[in-house]
Design a protein around this motif. Structure first.
Motif, PDB file in Angstrom:
ATOM      1  N   GLN A 103       0.964   4.954  -1.799  1.00  0.00           N
ATOM      2  CA  GLN A 103       1.519   3.648  -2.153  1.00  0.00           C
ATOM      3  C   GLN A 103       2.177   3.707  -3.522  1.00  0.00           C
ATOM      4  N   ASP A 104       1.475   4.314  -4.465  1.00  0.00           N
ATOM      5  CA  ASP A 104       2.004   4.427  -5.826  1.00  0.00           C
ATOM      6  C   ASP A 104       3.328   5.188  -5.827  1.00  0.00           C
ATOM      7  N   ALA A 105       3.347   6.303  -5.101  1.00  0.00           N
ATOM      8  CA  ALA A 105       4.572   7.126  -5.062  1.00  0.00           C
ATOM      9  C   ALA A 105       5.716   6.348  -4.419  1.00  0.00           C
ATOM     10  N   LEU A 106       5.421   5.608  -3.373  1.00  0.00           N
ATOM     11  CA  LEU A 106       6.463   4.826  -2.696  1.00  0.00           C
ATOM     12  C   LEU A 106       6.994   3.725  -3.613  1.00  0.00           C
ATOM     13  N   GLU A 107       6.100   3.069  -4.310  1.00  0.00           N
ATOM     14  CA  GLU A 107       6.543   1.963  -5.169  1.00  0.00           C
ATOM     15  C   GLU A 107       7.330   2.472  -6.371  1.00  0.00           C
ATOM     16  N   LYS A 108       7.000   3.652  -6.845  1.00  0.00           N
ATOM     17  CA  LYS A 108       7.775   4.240  -7.954  1.00  0.00           C
ATOM     18  C   LYS A 108       9.227   4.444  -7.548  1.00  0.00           C
ATOM     19  N   LEU A 109       9.435   4.632  -6.236  1.00  0.00           N
ATOM     20  CA  LEU A 109      10.797   4.835  -5.740  1.00  0.00           C
ATOM     21  C   LEU A 109      11.468   3.512  -5.357  1.00  0.00           C
ATOM     22  N   GLY A 110      10.743   2.430  -5.521  1.00  0.00           N
ATOM     23  CA  GLY A 110      11.352   1.125  -5.258  1.00  0.00           C
ATOM     24  C   GLY A 110      10.995   0.526  -3.918  1.00  0.00           C
ATOM     25  N   ALA A 111      10.120   1.188  -3.164  1.00  0.00           N
ATOM     26  CA  ALA A 111       9.754   0.636  -1.844  1.00  0.00           C
ATOM     27  C   ALA A 111       8.796  -0.534  -2.007  1.00  0.00           C
ATOM     28  N   GLN A 112       8.819  -1.407  -1.028  1.00  0.00           N
ATOM     29  CA  GLN A 112       7.780  -2.438  -0.944  1.00  0.00           C
ATOM     30  C   GLN A 112       6.719  -1.935   0.009  1.00  0.00           C
ATOM     31  N   THR A 113       5.488  -2.086  -0.377  1.00  0.00           N
ATOM     32  CA  THR A 113       4.415  -1.521   0.435  1.00  0.00           C
ATOM     33  C   THR A 113       3.211  -2.453   0.492  1.00  0.00           C
ATOM     34  N   ARG A 114       2.390  -2.230   1.484  1.00  0.00           N
ATOM     35  CA  ARG A 114       1.070  -2.850   1.526  1.00  0.00           C
ATOM     36  C   ARG A 114       0.097  -1.822   2.070  1.00  0.00           C
ATOM     37  N   VAL A 115      -1.101  -1.779   1.472  1.00  0.00           N
ATOM     38  CA  VAL A 115      -2.178  -0.987   2.058  1.00  0.00           C
ATOM     39  C   VAL A 115      -3.097  -1.958   2.781  1.00  0.00           C
ATOM     40  N   GLN A 116      -3.405  -1.640   4.031  1.00  0.00           N
ATOM     41  CA  GLN A 116      -4.401  -2.422   4.769  1.00  0.00           C
ATOM     42  C   GLN A 116      -5.551  -1.491   5.130  1.00  0.00           C
ATOM     43  N   SER A 117      -6.750  -1.921   4.789  1.00  0.00           N
ATOM     44  CA  SER A 117      -7.909  -1.060   4.999  1.00  0.00           C
ATOM     45  C   SER A 117      -8.797  -1.605   6.117  1.00  0.00           C
ATOM     46  N   ALA A 118      -9.319  -0.681   6.912  1.00  0.00           N
ATOM     47  CA  ALA A 118     -10.240  -1.072   7.992  1.00  0.00           C
ATOM     48  C   ALA A 118     -11.658  -1.290   7.472  1.00  0.00           C
ATOM     49  N   ILE A 119     -11.886  -0.920   6.201  1.00  0.00           N
ATOM     50  CA  ILE A 119     -13.169  -1.228   5.547  1.00  0.00           C
ATOM     51  C   ILE A 119     -12.826  -2.142   4.376  1.00  0.00           C
ATOM     52  N   ALA A 120     -13.595  -3.214   4.200  1.00  0.00           N
ATOM     53  CA  ALA A 120     -13.246  -4.188   3.167  1.00  0.00           C
ATOM     54  C   ALA A 120     -13.317  -3.586   1.770  1.00  0.00           C
ATOM     55  N   VAL A 121     -12.200  -3.623   1.095  1.00  0.00           N
ATOM     56  CA  VAL A 121     -12.126  -3.190  -0.317  1.00  0.00           C
ATOM     57  C   VAL A 121     -11.160  -4.165  -0.983  1.00  0.00           C
ATOM     58  N   SER A 122     -11.538  -5.440  -1.003  1.00  0.00           N
ATOM     59  CA  SER A 122     -10.570  -6.496  -1.285  1.00  0.00           C
ATOM     60  C   SER A 122      -9.925  -6.390  -2.667  1.00  0.00           C
ATOM     61  N   GLU A 123     -10.544  -5.653  -3.574  1.00  0.00           N
ATOM     62  CA  GLU A 123      -9.924  -5.524  -4.899  1.00  0.00           C
ATOM     63  C   GLU A 123      -8.721  -4.579  -4.880  1.00  0.00           C
ATOM     64  N   VAL A 124      -8.666  -3.696  -3.909  1.00  0.00           N
ATOM     65  CA  VAL A 124      -7.576  -2.717  -3.922  1.00  0.00           C
ATOM     66  C   VAL A 124      -6.644  -2.761  -2.717  1.00  0.00           C
ATOM     67  N   ALA A 125      -7.080  -3.375  -1.639  1.00  0.00           N
ATOM     68  CA  ALA A 125      -6.227  -3.374  -0.444  1.00  0.00           C
ATOM     69  C   ALA A 125      -6.513  -4.604   0.409  1.00  0.00           C
ATOM     70  N   GLU A 126      -5.503  -4.969   1.183  1.00  0.00           N
ATOM     71  CA  GLU A 126      -5.709  -6.061   2.141  1.00  0.00           C
ATOM     72  C   GLU A 126      -6.639  -5.585   3.252  1.00  0.00           C
ATOM     73  N   PRO A 127      -7.317  -6.518   3.906  1.00  0.00           N
ATOM     74  CA  PRO A 127      -8.028  -6.111   5.118  1.00  0.00           C
ATOM     75  C   PRO A 127      -7.010  -5.842   6.221  1.00  0.00           C
ATOM     76  N   TYR A 128      -7.393  -5.061   7.213  1.00  0.00           N
ATOM     77  CA  TYR A 128      -6.492  -4.843   8.336  1.00  0.00           C
ATOM     78  C   TYR A 128      -6.408  -6.113   9.165  1.00  0.00           C
ATOM     79  N   ILE A 129      -5.211  -6.663   9.249  1.00  0.00           N
ATOM     80  CA  ILE A 129      -4.959  -7.830  10.109  1.00  0.00           C
ATOM     81  C   ILE A 129      -3.671  -7.517  10.866  1.00  0.00           C
ATOM     82  N   ARG A 130      -3.796  -7.352  12.149  1.00  0.00           N
ATOM     83  CA  ARG A 130      -2.669  -6.866  12.946  1.00  0.00           C
ATOM     84  C   ARG A 130      -1.396  -7.693  12.752  1.00  0.00           C
ATOM     85  N   ARG A 131      -1.504  -8.993  12.921  1.00  0.00           N
ATOM     86  CA  ARG A 131      -0.315  -9.837  12.837  1.00  0.00           C
ATOM     87  C   ARG A 131       0.330  -9.757  11.448  1.00  0.00           C
ATOM     88  N   ARG A 132      -0.535  -9.632  10.463  1.00  0.00           N
ATOM     89  CA  ARG A 132      -0.011  -9.559   9.105  1.00  0.00           C
ATOM     90  C   ARG A 132       0.709  -8.226   8.880  1.00  0.00           C
TER      91      ARG A 132
END
Ligand code: UDP
Length: 256
Positions: A103-132
């Motif tokens: 994610q960091d490498a992608l954003e350094k290049l100007g990409a928009q990104t989101r990390v979605q995690s299947a284990i809750a780590v709400s401080e660093v990533a969104e939860p996995y939500i399919r529609r989202r």
């Protein structure tokens, strides 16, 4: 560190210059190591990120499932005596480290990104939500799926198959380290191993070929998802996503 605002860059419309409107890229943890013995090589990750962004800029929506084998493998730890489920949870957390690096490498290049995690780590990533996740992709964001399926006794290959199905990806792009595709043996140890340019899911399962694990392969077979297996080198992610015929295609022809 800066967090990118939401709309600095307007990617081409979905699928504009590519045979695939939406792909799921599977990267093993090892593929991020470069020449290191474990962990993440920043330059290698930056080069992968560049390719991912180039694919995204052709209009193809890109979701990524990243492995964790460069840090941790549940099976190996279990073989050393650790409780398997606990070891697998540790393995899933390892994938999160890789997702954040990418994610960091992608954003350094100007990409928009989101990390979605299947284990809750709400401080660093969104939860996995399919529609989202689908909405992020539609908006041109690269979505990184971390923590595998969220369940022990599975692999990130199975997570790749599952997420590809959930988001309706047309193909799984399976980048391999040091092998050009699927062979009838291990080309790294067997001199006579033959390259297989195309094979059905069923045959790959029956012959025990090392494309991805059997759970993942049968999920792809049952739901008709083709898998493009290729070496992570020579800008092959861009080439495969643009329809170049390289590596091995694992597919099941549709019945007439
Ligand atoms: N893992 C798991 N459930 C999943 C995905 C992964 O328990 O759905 C654990 C498992 O221990 C595995 C580790 O996470 O060994 C790292 O994933 P994997 O080995 O698939 O990574 P890769 O080989 O792609 O680097």
């Amino acid at each position: 560190m800066s967090v990118k605002p939401d709309a600095p860059e307007k990617p081409a419309p979905a699928g504009a210059g590519s045979p695939f409107p939406r792909v799921l890229l599977k990267l093993s943890g090892e593929s991020l190591m470069g020449d290191r013995e474990y962990g993440v090589d920043t330059r290698t990750v930056a080069a992968i990120a560049r390719e991912v962004l180039d694919v995204r800029n052709t209009g193809t929506e890109v979701a990524i499932v990243v492995g964790g084998g460069n840090f941790y493998r549940g099976m190996a730890a279990a073989a050393d005596g650790m409780d398997r489920a606990t070891a697998d949870y540790a393995g899933m957390l390892a994938t999160l480290l890789n997702a954040l690096a990418l994610q960091d490498a992608l954003e350094k290049l100007g990409a928009q990104t989101r990390v979605q995690s299947a284990i809750a780590v709400s401080e660093v990533a969104e939860p996995y939500i399919r529609r989202r996740a689908i909405r992020h992709l539609e908006k041109g964001r690269v979505v990184l799926f971390a923590a595998g399926t969220g369940n022990p006794f599975f692999t990130t290959d199975t997570a790749a198959a599952l997420r590809a199905l959930e988001i309706g990806a047309e193909a799984i792009l399976m980048a391999k380290n040091g092998v050009k595709g699927v062979y009838d043996g291990d080309p790294r140890t067997e001199a006579g191993a033959q390259f297989i340019p195309e094979i059905s899911h069923l045959e790959a399962i029956e012959r025990g070929l090392r494309v991805m694990d059997t759970t993942a392969l049968s999920l792809c077979m049952d739901n008709g998802v083709p898998i493009y297996v290729f070496e992570l080198a020579d800008r092959n992610i861009v080439r495969v996503a643009s329809g170049d015929r390289i590596g091995t295609i694992v597919t099941t022809p549709k019945e007439a």
